[in-house]
Design a protein around this motif. Sequence first.
Motif, PDB file in Angstrom:
ATOM      1  N   GLY B  58       0.823  -1.194   0.000  1.00 14.66           N
ATOM      2  CA  GLY B  58       0.000   0.000   0.000  1.00 14.66           C
ATOM      3  C   GLY B  58       0.861   1.248   0.000  1.00 14.66           C
ATOM      4  O   GLY B  58       2.073   1.198  -0.220  1.00 14.66           O
ATOM      5  N   ASN B  59       0.241   2.371   0.296  1.00 17.66           N
ATOM      6  CA  ASN B  59       0.912   3.658   0.218  1.00 17.66           C
ATOM      7  C   ASN B  59       1.632   3.986   1.530  1.00 17.66           C
ATOM      8  O   ASN B  59       1.295   4.950   2.216  1.00 17.66           O
ATOM      9  CB  ASN B  59      -0.130   4.742  -0.116  1.00 17.66           C
ATOM     10  CG  ASN B  59       0.514   6.013  -0.590  1.00 17.66           C
ATOM     11  OD1 ASN B  59       1.630   6.010  -1.073  1.00 17.66           O
ATOM     12  ND2 ASN B  59      -0.195   7.113  -0.428  1.00 17.66           N
ATOM     13  N   PHE B  60       2.617   3.194   1.860  1.00 21.58           N
ATOM     14  CA  PHE B  60       3.403   3.388   3.068  1.00 21.58           C
ATOM     15  C   PHE B  60       4.870   3.536   2.695  1.00 21.58           C
ATOM     16  O   PHE B  60       5.338   2.899   1.748  1.00 21.58           O
ATOM     17  CB  PHE B  60       3.218   2.207   4.035  1.00 21.58           C
ATOM     18  CG  PHE B  60       1.939   2.287   4.819  1.00 21.58           C
ATOM     19  CD1 PHE B  60       0.739   1.883   4.258  1.00 21.58           C
ATOM     20  CD2 PHE B  60       1.936   2.785   6.118  1.00 21.58           C
ATOM     21  CE1 PHE B  60      -0.454   1.980   4.972  1.00 21.58           C
ATOM     22  CE2 PHE B  60       0.762   2.875   6.842  1.00 21.58           C
ATOM     23  CZ  PHE B  60      -0.431   2.477   6.264  1.00 21.58           C
ATOM     24  N   PRO B  61       5.609   4.376   3.440  1.00 24.72           N
ATOM     25  CA  PRO B  61       7.023   4.609   3.095  1.00 24.72           C
ATOM     26  C   PRO B  61       7.879   3.385   3.374  1.00 24.72           C
ATOM     27  O   PRO B  61       7.469   2.465   4.089  1.00 24.72           O
ATOM     28  CB  PRO B  61       7.408   5.781   4.020  1.00 24.72           C
ATOM     29  CG  PRO B  61       6.466   5.692   5.166  1.00 24.72           C
ATOM     30  CD  PRO B  61       5.173   5.175   4.598  1.00 24.72           C
ATOM     31  N   PRO B  62       9.097   3.379   2.812  1.00 25.51           N
ATOM     32  CA  PRO B  62       9.997   2.222   2.950  1.00 25.51           C
ATOM     33  C   PRO B  62      10.394   1.910   4.397  1.00 25.51           C
ATOM     34  O   PRO B  62      10.861   0.803   4.666  1.00 25.51           O
ATOM     35  CB  PRO B  62      11.225   2.633   2.129  1.00 25.51           C
ATOM     36  CG  PRO B  62      10.718   3.638   1.169  1.00 25.51           C
ATOM     37  CD  PRO B  62       9.633   4.377   1.883  1.00 25.51           C
ATOM     38  N   ARG B  63      10.208   2.850   5.316  1.00 25.05           N
ATOM     39  CA  ARG B  63      10.565   2.531   6.701  1.00 25.05           C
ATOM     40  C   ARG B  63       9.614   1.494   7.314  1.00 25.05           C
ATOM     41  O   ARG B  63       9.875   0.993   8.398  1.00 25.05           O
ATOM     42  CB  ARG B  63      10.627   3.822   7.530  1.00 25.05           C
ATOM     43  CG  ARG B  63       9.346   4.587   7.599  1.00 25.05           C
ATOM     44  CD  ARG B  63       9.563   5.971   8.275  1.00 25.05           C
ATOM     45  NE  ARG B  63       8.295   6.659   8.429  1.00 25.05           N
ATOM     46  CZ  ARG B  63       7.493   6.453   9.445  1.00 25.05           C
ATOM     47  NH1 ARG B  63       7.844   5.602  10.400  1.00 25.05           N
ATOM     48  NH2 ARG B  63       6.338   7.093   9.509  1.00 25.05           N
ATOM     49  N   PHE B  64       8.555   1.194   6.597  1.00 22.53           N
ATOM     50  CA  PHE B  64       7.693   0.069   6.957  1.00 22.53           C
ATOM     51  C   PHE B  64       8.172  -1.129   6.134  1.00 22.53           C
ATOM     52  O   PHE B  64       8.138  -1.103   4.893  1.00 22.53           O
ATOM     53  CB  PHE B  64       6.228   0.347   6.626  1.00 22.53           C
ATOM     54  CG  PHE B  64       5.551   1.305   7.557  1.00 22.53           C
ATOM     55  CD1 PHE B  64       5.768   2.669   7.451  1.00 22.53           C
ATOM     56  CD2 PHE B  64       4.682   0.848   8.542  1.00 22.53           C
ATOM     57  CE1 PHE B  64       5.151   3.561   8.313  1.00 22.53           C
ATOM     58  CE2 PHE B  64       4.052   1.739   9.404  1.00 22.53           C
ATOM     59  CZ  PHE B  64       4.287   3.094   9.290  1.00 22.53           C
ATOM     60  N   SER B  65       8.624  -2.157   6.794  1.00 21.54           N
ATOM     61  CA  SER B  65       9.107  -3.336   6.084  1.00 21.54           C
ATOM     62  C   SER B  65       8.613  -4.586   6.790  1.00 21.54           C
ATOM     63  O   SER B  65       8.155  -4.526   7.930  1.00 21.54           O
ATOM     64  CB  SER B  65      10.637  -3.337   6.016  1.00 21.54           C
ATOM     65  OG  SER B  65      11.188  -3.410   7.318  1.00 21.54           O
ATOM     66  N   GLY B  66       8.729  -5.702   6.096  1.00 25.45           N
ATOM     67  CA  GLY B  66       8.211  -6.922   6.681  1.00 25.45           C
ATOM     68  C   GLY B  66       8.966  -8.152   6.238  1.00 25.45           C
ATOM     69  O   GLY B  66       9.873  -8.097   5.389  1.00 25.45           O
ATOM     70  N   LEU B  67       8.585  -9.249   6.847  1.00 22.71           N
ATOM     71  CA  LEU B  67       9.147 -10.554   6.521  1.00 22.71           C
ATOM     72  C   LEU B  67       8.058 -11.588   6.681  1.00 22.71           C
ATOM     73  O   LEU B  67       7.165 -11.425   7.517  1.00 22.71           O
ATOM     74  CB  LEU B  67      10.284 -10.913   7.483  1.00 22.71           C
ATOM     75  CG  LEU B  67      11.643 -10.240   7.342  1.00 22.71           C
ATOM     76  CD1 LEU B  67      12.506 -10.629   8.529  1.00 22.71           C
ATOM     77  CD2 LEU B  67      12.294 -10.625   6.028  1.00 22.71           C
ATOM     78  N   GLN B  68       8.174 -12.667   5.910  1.00 20.53           N
ATOM     79  CA  GLN B  68       7.369 -13.849   6.189  1.00 20.53           C
ATOM     80  C   GLN B  68       8.320 -15.030   6.281  1.00 20.53           C
ATOM     81  O   GLN B  68       9.269 -15.150   5.491  1.00 20.53           O
ATOM     82  CB  GLN B  68       6.321 -14.106   5.104  1.00 20.53           C
ATOM     83  CG  GLN B  68       5.383 -15.251   5.481  1.00 20.53           C
ATOM     84  CD  GLN B  68       4.336 -15.541   4.419  1.00 20.53           C
ATOM     85  OE1 GLN B  68       4.570 -15.353   3.235  1.00 20.53           O
ATOM     86  NE2 GLN B  68       3.181 -16.003   4.849  1.00 20.53           N
ATOM     87  N   PHE B  69       8.062 -15.908   7.209  1.00 20.04           N
ATOM     88  CA  PHE B  69       8.935 -17.050   7.461  1.00 20.04           C
ATOM     89  C   PHE B  69       8.332 -18.321   6.870  1.00 20.04           C
ATOM     90  O   PHE B  69       7.158 -18.347   6.519  1.00 20.04           O
ATOM     91  CB  PHE B  69       9.153 -17.179   8.977  1.00 20.04           C
ATOM     92  CG  PHE B  69       9.779 -15.952   9.566  1.00 20.04           C
ATOM     93  CD1 PHE B  69       8.999 -15.007  10.225  1.00 20.04           C
ATOM     94  CD2 PHE B  69      11.142 -15.715   9.462  1.00 20.04           C
ATOM     95  CE1 PHE B  69       9.569 -13.857  10.762  1.00 20.04           C
ATOM     96  CE2 PHE B  69      11.716 -14.580   9.990  1.00 20.04           C
ATOM     97  CZ  PHE B  69      10.925 -13.650  10.636  1.00 20.04           C
TER      98      PHE B  69
END
Lengths: 112, 114
Positions: B58-69
């Motif tokens: 979505g429209n969120f800046p790169p400082r929002f990040s994630g991972l899936q295991f």
Amino acid sequence: QKEVEQNSGPLSVPEGAIASLNCTYSDRVSQSFFWYRQYSGKSPELIMSIYSNGDKEDGRFTAQLNKASQYVSLLIRDSQPSDSATYLCAVVHSGGYQKVTFGTGTKLQVIP
Amino acid sequence: ETGVTQSPTHLIKTRGQQVTLRCSSQSGHNTVSWYQQALGQGPQFIFQYYREEENGRGNFPPRFSGLQFPNYSSELNVNALELDDSALYLCASTPPGGNTGELFFGEGSRLTVL
């Protein structure tokens, strides 16, 4: 124009009445539509989905979809105080990744 | 059948700090999405993970990040926290073959940034 619009309410109805919740969307090619219920301080819970024009009934709930007019509605028959919650409309957009957009929700209050 | 679980449930951070939120998807659900819900607003889509890869954002800046295991659990990381990041962060999983909009939400992590 917001992608998914709902009246924030509150919508107050007496116990036993029919509550009518409405939602309009801007993306004409949207394909899937959902209603979620969110009690205060809790997370959203899926209650209805609808994909085709017309009505879909599930117990006291009826979802209605009119793609030509780009609106979705949720009717709650025989409203109960336990139905008091915020109802969120969600629309899935077509093409590429199927993004889900939620409206801001309509707060329903059922008065005993 | 275990539902979606999130941790922590509440946390308080100060501006500029970093936070990691965790989510375990419902048993058998291989798609995980993260949403931000500010007070009085509907959930806003942050991103979705499928088979350990980001599948939409979505429209969120790169400082929002994630991972899936590999076990389908997921993390949401937010760097350089801002006051406006104060919100309920919701994780949702979708069953295999299910519609994208068929979301099973966890109880959320409420983040307060001071």
